[in-house]
Design an enzyme around this catalytic site. Structure first.
Site, PDB file in Angstrom:
ATOM      1  N   GLU A  82     -47.632  -7.876  41.929  1.00 50.51           N
ATOM      2  CA  GLU A  82     -47.896  -6.454  42.193  1.00 50.51           C
ATOM      3  C   GLU A  82     -49.365  -6.113  42.013  1.00 50.51           C
ATOM      4  O   GLU A  82     -49.907  -6.273  40.918  1.00 50.51           O
ATOM      5  CB  GLU A  82     -47.068  -5.577  41.255  1.00 50.51           C
TER       6      GLU A  82
ATOM      7  N   GLU B  24     -40.548   4.516  39.662  1.00 50.48           N
ATOM      8  CA  GLU B  24     -41.325   4.159  38.479  1.00 50.48           C
ATOM      9  C   GLU B  24     -42.294   5.293  38.162  1.00 50.48           C
ATOM     10  O   GLU B  24     -43.504   5.161  38.305  1.00 50.48           O
ATOM     11  CB  GLU B  24     -42.066   2.838  38.697  1.00 50.48           C
TER      12      GLU B  24
END
Length: 262
Positions: free
Chosen positions: A143, A240
């Site tokens: 990520e 998130e």
């Protein structure tokens, strides 16, 4: 139709961790993600998933000493054995919990760090992790994370993440595309999604810049959800974000999608 996973590290902090599974299920979520499960037995987490009709979308491999500020091991020279043990631990949990995606964090590089050396370590470790996960049908994810939230993080740009995946060449290595991080670092989120969708293994969302609910801030998420649908993405979209107040009270943005799915 987008499918959303509640991130239980950031959301539902009104409840103890193991109680968050039931709380998000009551609100209509059908999947969860979180950073780390390792404070709890894998069988206990699986019980919470099954008891609430939830799917595990993904979690992270152990990141080193998180409390001391470490943010992953994958690119850190000299920590290869520890990285491998962390992946083995995570795969053991995944076999019980049932997720097929695992995020391995790259780690931090100091201002005087040798980037080329970190890069080579990253490639070797990712190749090892992808091979270790392949037999279980698990996808390894990397990520890009913005430097404002995580100064010194080794990987920040979407094109760099895709290039690393191509260098490694493993069929089960993909990029975790967080729209929040992408907007802060690069912008042009819809075009990045269109360019990179073949190499994206998981998508996450949050409002920008405060990282609250996705209906707060500068990103037009209804538009982005239409783009994601048009691209044929059928995975979970991880929420998130840090709720501005009580988690359930801020889910007005989600309810139209839950109603449409009924």
């Amino acid at each position: 139709m987008p499918r959303f996973a509640a991130n239980l590290t950031m959301m539902y902090n009104e409840h103890a961790f193991l109680e968050r599974f039931a709380a998000c299920a009551r609100d209509g979520f059908r999947a969860v993600e979180y950073l780390f499960p390792y404070e709890h037995p894998a069988a206990e987490i699986r019980s919470r998933l099954d008891g609430n009709g939830l799917v595990q979308a993904l979690f992270n491999a152990p990141p080193g000493d998180w409390a001391a500020g470490e943010r992953g091991l994958a690119s850190l020279p000299g920590r290869e054995d520890e990285f491998r043990r962390s992946v083995e631990t995570a795969l053991g949990y995944a076999r019980t919990i049932g997720n097929d995606k695992l995020h391995v964090m790259a780690g931090l590089i100091g201002a005087d760090g040798e980037r080329a050396r970190h890069h080579e370590t990253y490639l070797r470790n990712l190749a090892w992790a992808a091979e270790a996960a392949r037999g279980d049908g698990i996808q390894i994810l990397i990520e890009p994370i913005n430097q404002r939230d995580m100064p010194g993080y080794f990987l920040s740009r979407q094109d760099e993440g895709q290039a690393i995946c191509r260098e490694v060449g493993a069929p089960n290595l993909r990029v975790q595309f967080d729209c929040y991080h992408c907007q802060i670092v690069e912008g042009d989120v819809a075009m990045k999604l269109k360019r990179d969708i073949a190499g994206i293994g998981h998508i996450q969302i949050a409002g920008v810049p405060e990282r609250h609910e996705p209906d707060l801030g500068e990103l037009n998420y209804p538009y982005l959800f239409d783009v994601i649908d048009a691209l044929g993405y059928n995975g979970w979209i991880g929420c998130e974000y840090r709720p501005k107040a009580a988690t359930s009270d801020g889910l007005g943005w989600l309810r139209p999608y839950l109603q449409a799915a009924q």
